[in-house]
Design a protein around this motif. Sequence first.
Motif, mmCIF file in Angstrom:
data_model
loop_
_atom_site.group_PDB
_atom_site.id
_atom_site.type_symbol
_atom_site.label_atom_id
_atom_site.label_comp_id
_atom_site.label_asym_id
_atom_site.label_seq_id
_atom_site.Cartn_x
_atom_site.Cartn_y
_atom_site.Cartn_z
ATOM 1 N N MET A 14 0.847 -1.181 0.000
ATOM 2 C CA MET A 14 0.000 0.000 0.000
ATOM 3 C C MET A 14 0.893 1.245 0.000
ATOM 4 S SD MET A 14 -3.447 -1.205 1.396
ATOM 5 C CE MET A 14 -4.343 0.030 1.756
ATOM 6 N N ASP A 15 0.464 2.225 -0.760
ATOM 7 C CA ASP A 15 1.196 3.483 -0.867
ATOM 8 C C ASP A 15 0.465 4.584 -0.111
ATOM 9 O OD1 ASP A 15 3.230 2.511 -2.610
ATOM 10 O OD2 ASP A 15 1.806 2.609 -4.266
ATOM 11 N N ASN A 16 1.163 5.675 0.136
ATOM 12 C CA ASN A 16 0.564 6.850 0.767
ATOM 13 C C ASN A 16 0.155 7.846 -0.310
ATOM 14 O OD1 ASN A 16 0.894 6.124 3.502
ATOM 15 N ND2 ASN A 16 3.028 6.701 3.420
ATOM 16 N N TYR A 17 -1.074 8.343 -0.218
ATOM 17 C CA TYR A 17 -1.588 9.361 -1.129
ATOM 18 C C TYR A 17 -2.007 10.568 -0.306
ATOM 19 C CZ TYR A 17 -1.825 5.933 -4.893
ATOM 20 O OH TYR A 17 -1.508 5.006 -5.849
ATOM 21 N N GLU A 18 -1.806 11.738 -0.890
ATOM 22 C CA GLU A 18 -2.234 12.959 -0.209
ATOM 23 C C GLU A 18 -3.599 13.372 -0.734
ATOM 24 O OE1 GLU A 18 -0.402 17.142 1.187
ATOM 25 O OE2 GLU A 18 -0.167 16.685 -0.931
ATOM 26 N N ILE A 19 -4.518 13.591 0.189
ATOM 27 C CA ILE A 19 -5.852 14.096 -0.143
ATOM 28 C C ILE A 19 -5.891 15.551 0.293
ATOM 29 C CG2 ILE A 19 -8.298 13.950 0.407
ATOM 30 C CD1 ILE A 19 -8.006 10.954 0.580
ATOM 31 N N THR A 20 -6.292 16.420 -0.607
ATOM 32 C CA THR A 20 -6.257 17.863 -0.378
ATOM 33 C C THR A 20 -7.661 18.443 -0.426
ATOM 34 O OG1 THR A 20 -4.105 17.917 -1.463
ATOM 35 C CG2 THR A 20 -5.224 20.007 -1.218
ATOM 36 N N PHE A 21 -7.903 19.470 0.374
ATOM 37 C CA PHE A 21 -9.150 20.217 0.293
ATOM 38 C C PHE A 21 -8.875 21.671 0.615
ATOM 39 C CE2 PHE A 21 -8.809 18.634 4.580
ATOM 40 C CZ PHE A 21 -9.278 19.644 5.400
ATOM 41 N N ILE A 22 -9.711 22.549 0.128
ATOM 42 C CA ILE A 22 -9.531 23.981 0.321
ATOM 43 C C ILE A 22 -10.695 24.520 1.135
ATOM 44 C CG2 ILE A 22 -9.364 26.216 -0.853
ATOM 45 C CD1 ILE A 22 -8.118 24.651 -3.222
ATOM 46 N N ARG A 23 -10.366 25.299 2.160
ATOM 47 C CA ARG A 23 -11.387 25.910 3.000
ATOM 48 C C ARG A 23 -10.938 27.326 3.344
ATOM 49 N NH1 ARG A 23 -12.017 22.384 7.575
ATOM 50 N NH2 ARG A 23 -13.273 21.123 6.196
ATOM 51 N N ASP A 24 -11.791 28.293 3.087
ATOM 52 C CA ASP A 24 -11.496 29.692 3.410
ATOM 53 C C ASP A 24 -10.161 30.151 2.830
ATOM 54 O OD1 ASP A 24 -13.859 29.828 4.872
ATOM 55 O OD2 ASP A 24 -12.871 29.176 6.716
ATOM 56 N N PHE A 25 -9.931 29.875 1.557
ATOM 57 C CA PHE A 25 -8.726 30.288 0.826
ATOM 58 C C PHE A 25 -7.449 29.652 1.352
ATOM 59 C CE2 PHE A 25 -11.749 33.850 0.459
ATOM 60 C CZ PHE A 25 -11.972 33.778 -0.904
ATOM 61 N N ARG A 26 -7.560 28.583 2.125
ATOM 62 C CA ARG A 26 -6.387 27.850 2.605
ATOM 63 C C ARG A 26 -6.484 26.416 2.131
ATOM 64 N NH1 ARG A 26 -4.292 29.804 8.395
ATOM 65 N NH2 ARG A 26 -4.424 32.006 7.995
ATOM 66 N N GLN A 27 -5.348 25.826 1.845
ATOM 67 C CA GLN A 27 -5.307 24.442 1.379
ATOM 68 C C GLN A 27 -4.841 23.548 2.516
ATOM 69 O OE1 GLN A 27 -3.457 23.905 -2.402
ATOM 70 N NE2 GLN A 27 -2.965 21.791 -2.004
ATOM 71 N N TYR A 28 -5.547 22.470 2.737
ATOM 72 C CA TYR A 28 -5.226 21.510 3.782
ATOM 73 C C TYR A 28 -5.025 20.146 3.142
ATOM 74 C CZ TYR A 28 -7.213 25.111 6.787
ATOM 75 O OH TYR A 28 -7.478 26.293 7.425
ATOM 76 N N GLY A 29 -4.329 19.273 3.818
ATOM 77 C CA GLY A 29 -4.115 17.941 3.281
ATOM 78 C C GLY A 29 -4.051 16.902 4.376
ATOM 79 N N ARG A 30 -4.315 15.692 3.974
ATOM 80 C CA ARG A 30 -4.162 14.545 4.868
ATOM 81 C C ARG A 30 -3.658 13.385 4.024
ATOM 82 N NH1 ARG A 30 -8.804 10.999 4.792
ATOM 83 N NH2 ARG A 30 -10.453 11.840 3.476
ATOM 84 N N THR A 31 -3.085 12.404 4.659
ATOM 85 C CA THR A 31 -2.511 11.276 3.950
ATOM 86 C C THR A 31 -3.324 10.019 4.230
ATOM 87 O OG1 THR A 31 -0.412 12.300 4.590
ATOM 88 C CG2 THR A 31 -0.282 10.288 3.372
ATOM 89 N N VAL A 32 -3.540 9.224 3.178
ATOM 90 C CA VAL A 32 -4.249 7.952 3.333
ATOM 91 C C VAL A 32 -3.413 6.846 2.705
ATOM 92 C CG1 VAL A 32 -6.543 9.007 3.345
ATOM 93 C CG2 VAL A 32 -5.569 8.242 1.187
ATOM 94 N N LYS A 33 -3.602 5.638 3.179
ATOM 95 C CA LYS A 33 -2.949 4.474 2.588
ATOM 96 C C LYS A 33 -3.934 3.832 1.619
ATOM 97 C CE LYS A 33 0.459 3.148 5.983
ATOM 98 N NZ LYS A 33 1.558 3.603 5.177
ATOM 99 N N ALA A 34 -3.460 3.550 0.407
ATOM 100 C CA ALA A 34 -4.304 2.925 -0.607
ATOM 101 C C ALA A 34 -3.424 2.170 -1.587
ATOM 102 C CB ALA A 34 -5.121 3.986 -1.337
ATOM 103 N N SER A 35 -3.999 1.186 -2.253
ATOM 104 C CA SER A 35 -3.227 0.401 -3.218
ATOM 105 C C SER A 35 -3.275 0.994 -4.621
ATOM 106 C CB SER A 35 -3.715 -1.049 -3.236
ATOM 107 O OG SER A 35 -5.089 -1.078 -3.528
ATOM 108 N N SER A 36 -4.163 1.974 -4.851
ATOM 109 C CA SER A 36 -4.252 2.615 -6.168
ATOM 110 C C SER A 36 -4.825 4.019 -6.018
ATOM 111 C CB SER A 36 -5.142 1.804 -7.108
ATOM 112 O OG SER A 36 -6.486 1.853 -6.673
ATOM 113 N N PHE A 37 -4.674 4.807 -7.087
ATOM 114 C CA PHE A 37 -5.217 6.157 -7.104
ATOM 115 C C PHE A 37 -6.740 6.112 -6.922
ATOM 116 C CE2 PHE A 37 -6.620 10.135 -8.971
ATOM 117 C CZ PHE A 37 -5.656 11.029 -8.567
ATOM 118 N N ALA A 38 -7.397 5.161 -7.609
ATOM 119 C CA ALA A 38 -8.859 5.031 -7.515
ATOM 120 C C ALA A 38 -9.296 4.701 -6.091
ATOM 121 C CB ALA A 38 -9.352 3.961 -8.488
ATOM 122 N N GLU A 39 -8.550 3.852 -5.412
ATOM 123 C CA GLU A 39 -8.895 3.519 -4.027
ATOM 124 C C GLU A 39 -8.724 4.738 -3.127
ATOM 125 O OE1 GLU A 39 -7.390 0.700 -0.383
ATOM 126 O OE2 GLU A 39 -7.041 -0.028 -2.430
ATOM 127 N N ALA A 40 -7.681 5.523 -3.372
ATOM 128 C CA ALA A 40 -7.478 6.754 -2.599
ATOM 129 C C ALA A 40 -8.635 7.718 -2.856
ATOM 130 C CB ALA A 40 -6.151 7.399 -2.964
#
Length: 69
Positions: free
Chosen positions: A1-27
Amino acid sequence: MDNYEITFIRDFRQYGRTVKASSFAEAESQCSEGEFVSGLVVHVSQADEQLVSDMRKRVGEAVPEAAHG
């Protein structure tokens, strides 16, 4: 399993979190509303304290420039 970064933007700021997944689609399936997969996390290293200090100084200098156009 690889680590993927999931990003979201709130109030003109960008935040991220990391998830473990075996593919981009799973992430993508782990995204909540308004989030997107920004990519595979290839390498993470601890920042040198001097580098962190320099970056904070640069960001502080750039913010007034951007605010005043």
